[in-house]
Design a protein around this motif. Structure first.
Motif, PDB file in Angstrom:
ATOM      1  N   VAL A   1      22.324  53.593  54.434  1.00  0.00           N
ATOM      2  CA  VAL A   1      22.685  52.553  53.558  1.00  0.00           C
ATOM      3  C   VAL A   1      23.874  52.293  53.120  1.00  0.00           C
ATOM      4  O   VAL A   1      24.843  53.348  53.130  1.00  0.00           O
ATOM      5  CB  VAL A   1      21.740  52.617  52.250  1.00  0.00           C
ATOM      6  CG1 VAL A   1      19.795  52.492  52.916  1.00  0.00           C
ATOM      7  CG2 VAL A   1      22.177  53.663  51.529  1.00  0.00           C
ATOM      8  N   GLN A   2      24.294  50.907  52.779  1.00  0.00           N
ATOM      9  CA  GLN A   2      25.614  50.769  52.165  1.00  0.00           C
ATOM     10  C   GLN A   2      25.735  51.086  50.776  1.00  0.00           C
ATOM     11  O   GLN A   2      24.815  51.306  50.262  1.00  0.00           O
ATOM     12  CB  GLN A   2      26.014  48.878  52.307  1.00  0.00           C
ATOM     13  CG  GLN A   2      25.894  48.468  53.537  1.00  0.00           C
ATOM     14  CD  GLN A   2      27.181  48.837  54.278  1.00  0.00           C
ATOM     15  OE1 GLN A   2      28.267  49.091  53.551  1.00  0.00           O
ATOM     16  NE2 GLN A   2      27.084  49.130  55.626  1.00  0.00           N
ATOM     17  N   ALA A   3      26.856  51.507  50.403  1.00  0.00           N
ATOM     18  CA  ALA A   3      27.107  51.738  48.963  1.00  0.00           C
ATOM     19  C   ALA A   3      26.749  50.855  47.983  1.00  0.00           C
ATOM     20  O   ALA A   3      26.927  49.408  48.193  1.00  0.00           O
ATOM     21  CB  ALA A   3      28.635  51.917  48.687  1.00  0.00           C
ATOM     22  N   GLY A   4      26.017  51.259  47.020  1.00  0.00           N
ATOM     23  CA  GLY A   4      25.603  50.219  45.942  1.00  0.00           C
ATOM     24  C   GLY A   4      23.978  50.035  46.331  1.00  0.00           C
ATOM     25  O   GLY A   4      23.210  49.424  45.362  1.00  0.00           O
ATOM     26  N   GLY A   5      23.377  50.481  47.638  1.00  0.00           N
ATOM     27  CA  GLY A   5      22.022  50.349  47.959  1.00  0.00           C
ATOM     28  C   GLY A   5      21.192  51.434  47.319  1.00  0.00           C
ATOM     29  O   GLY A   5      21.495  52.088  46.546  1.00  0.00           O
ATOM     30  N   SER A   6      19.889  51.116  47.819  1.00  0.00           N
ATOM     31  CA  SER A   6      18.934  52.174  47.280  1.00  0.00           C
ATOM     32  C   SER A   6      18.011  52.678  48.271  1.00  0.00           C
ATOM     33  O   SER A   6      18.029  51.997  49.434  1.00  0.00           O
ATOM     34  CB  SER A   6      17.840  51.281  46.352  1.00  0.00           C
ATOM     35  OG  SER A   6      18.543  50.764  45.063  1.00  0.00           O
ATOM     36  N   LEU A   7      17.431  54.020  47.850  1.00  0.00           N
ATOM     37  CA  LEU A   7      16.633  54.460  48.922  1.00  0.00           C
ATOM     38  C   LEU A   7      15.412  55.316  48.049  1.00  0.00           C
ATOM     39  O   LEU A   7      15.868  55.674  47.040  1.00  0.00           O
ATOM     40  CB  LEU A   7      17.275  55.649  49.828  1.00  0.00           C
ATOM     41  CG  LEU A   7      18.099  55.440  51.090  1.00  0.00           C
ATOM     42  CD1 LEU A   7      18.722  56.175  51.652  1.00  0.00           C
ATOM     43  CD2 LEU A   7      16.991  54.634  52.022  1.00  0.00           C
ATOM     44  N   ARG A   8      14.292  55.501  48.640  1.00  0.00           N
ATOM     45  CA  ARG A   8      13.267  56.466  48.044  1.00  0.00           C
ATOM     46  C   ARG A   8      12.918  57.345  48.916  1.00  0.00           C
ATOM     47  O   ARG A   8      12.409  57.048  49.959  1.00  0.00           O
ATOM     48  CB  ARG A   8      12.159  55.334  47.483  1.00  0.00           C
ATOM     49  CG  ARG A   8      11.220  56.262  46.634  1.00  0.00           C
ATOM     50  CD  ARG A   8       9.971  55.676  46.149  1.00  0.00           C
ATOM     51  NE  ARG A   8       9.071  55.216  47.227  1.00  0.00           N
ATOM     52  CZ  ARG A   8       7.677  54.961  47.108  1.00  0.00           C
ATOM     53  NH1 ARG A   8       7.428  55.033  45.924  1.00  0.00           N
ATOM     54  NH2 ARG A   8       6.762  54.952  48.038  1.00  0.00           N
ATOM     55  N   LEU A   9      13.070  58.453  48.582  1.00  0.00           N
ATOM     56  CA  LEU A   9      12.726  59.531  49.222  1.00  0.00           C
ATOM     57  C   LEU A   9      11.259  60.132  48.770  1.00  0.00           C
ATOM     58  O   LEU A   9      10.952  59.934  47.595  1.00  0.00           O
ATOM     59  CB  LEU A   9      13.551  60.843  49.075  1.00  0.00           C
ATOM     60  CG  LEU A   9      15.202  60.340  49.339  1.00  0.00           C
ATOM     61  CD1 LEU A   9      15.697  61.894  49.276  1.00  0.00           C
ATOM     62  CD2 LEU A   9      15.280  60.022  50.840  1.00  0.00           C
ATOM     63  N   SER A  10      10.576  60.627  49.805  1.00  0.00           N
ATOM     64  CA  SER A  10       9.244  61.013  49.351  1.00  0.00           C
ATOM     65  C   SER A  10       8.981  62.661  49.766  1.00  0.00           C
ATOM     66  O   SER A  10       9.783  62.900  50.750  1.00  0.00           O
ATOM     67  CB  SER A  10       8.178  60.148  50.249  1.00  0.00           C
ATOM     68  OG  SER A  10       8.109  59.079  49.847  1.00  0.00           O
ATOM     69  N   CYS A  11       8.176  63.412  49.057  1.00  0.00           N
ATOM     70  CA  CYS A  11       7.897  64.816  49.553  1.00  0.00           C
ATOM     71  C   CYS A  11       6.565  65.023  49.424  1.00  0.00           C
ATOM     72  O   CYS A  11       6.140  65.080  48.086  1.00  0.00           O
ATOM     73  CB  CYS A  11       8.642  65.652  48.573  1.00  0.00           C
ATOM     74  SG  CYS A  11       8.512  67.540  48.613  1.00  0.00           S
ATOM     75  N   ALA A  12       5.869  64.998  50.422  1.00  0.00           N
ATOM     76  CA  ALA A  12       4.478  65.379  50.626  1.00  0.00           C
ATOM     77  C   ALA A  12       4.018  66.908  50.312  1.00  0.00           C
ATOM     78  O   ALA A  12       4.837  67.688  50.976  1.00  0.00           O
ATOM     79  CB  ALA A  12       4.083  64.835  51.957  1.00  0.00           C
ATOM     80  N   VAL A  13       3.433  67.257  49.256  1.00  0.00           N
ATOM     81  CA  VAL A  13       2.971  68.533  49.013  1.00  0.00           C
ATOM     82  C   VAL A  13       1.475  68.848  49.699  1.00  0.00           C
ATOM     83  O   VAL A  13       0.750  68.260  49.421  1.00  0.00           O
ATOM     84  CB  VAL A  13       2.982  69.008  47.604  1.00  0.00           C
ATOM     85  CG1 VAL A  13       2.767  70.330  47.301  1.00  0.00           C
ATOM     86  CG2 VAL A  13       4.519  68.185  47.101  1.00  0.00           C
TER      87      VAL A  13
END
Length: 129
Positions: free
Chosen positions: A12-24
């Motif tokens: 992503v570009q600087a200033g953007g967002s991401l959501r990481l997921s961790c499935a347990v």
């Protein structure tokens, strides 16, 4: 045995967002710690955020406070890391980890790799300037 699987990485570009997921998956106690860590090329793995599942404590590294949010969805057995206002220095492989044995951690302990026994394989996050 507990297994962890990360997803949600990308570029992503600087200033953007991401959501990481961790499935347990697997058997977990009522209270345990989950952490998000990251490792940039040539650098040591560092703690980003930690959450005490069933206990409510949350800890953040100073470098991400106010930008990253760790959360959990018990119904989905998933821990998330929402990352906003991303910077090029956030570029790294992000790992989730679990510690099932330590009853209480200090803020410093929660963001160290030492106590965590189970690790995912990581997801790459690249921030473009």
């Amino acid at each position: 045995q507990v297994q962890l699987m990360e997803s949600g990485g990308g570029s992503v570009q600087a200033g953007g967002s991401l959501r990481l997921s961790c499935a347990v998956s697997g058997s977990t106690p009522n209270q345990y710690y989950m952490g998000w860590f990251r490792q940039a090329p040539g650098k040591e793995r560092e703690g980003v955020a930690s959450i005490w599942i069933g206990g409510g404590k949350i800890y953040y590294a100073d470098s991400v406070k106010g930008r990253f949010t760790i959360s959990q969805d018990n119904a989905k057995n998933t821990v998330y890391l929402l990352m906003n206002s991303l910077k090029p220095e956030d570029t790294a492989t992000y790992y989730c980890a679990a510690d099932l044995k330590t009853p209480i951690m200090t803020a410093i302990q929660a963001l160290r790799t030492t106590l965590y026994d189970y690790w995912g394989k990581g997801t790459l996050v690249t921030i473009c300037s």
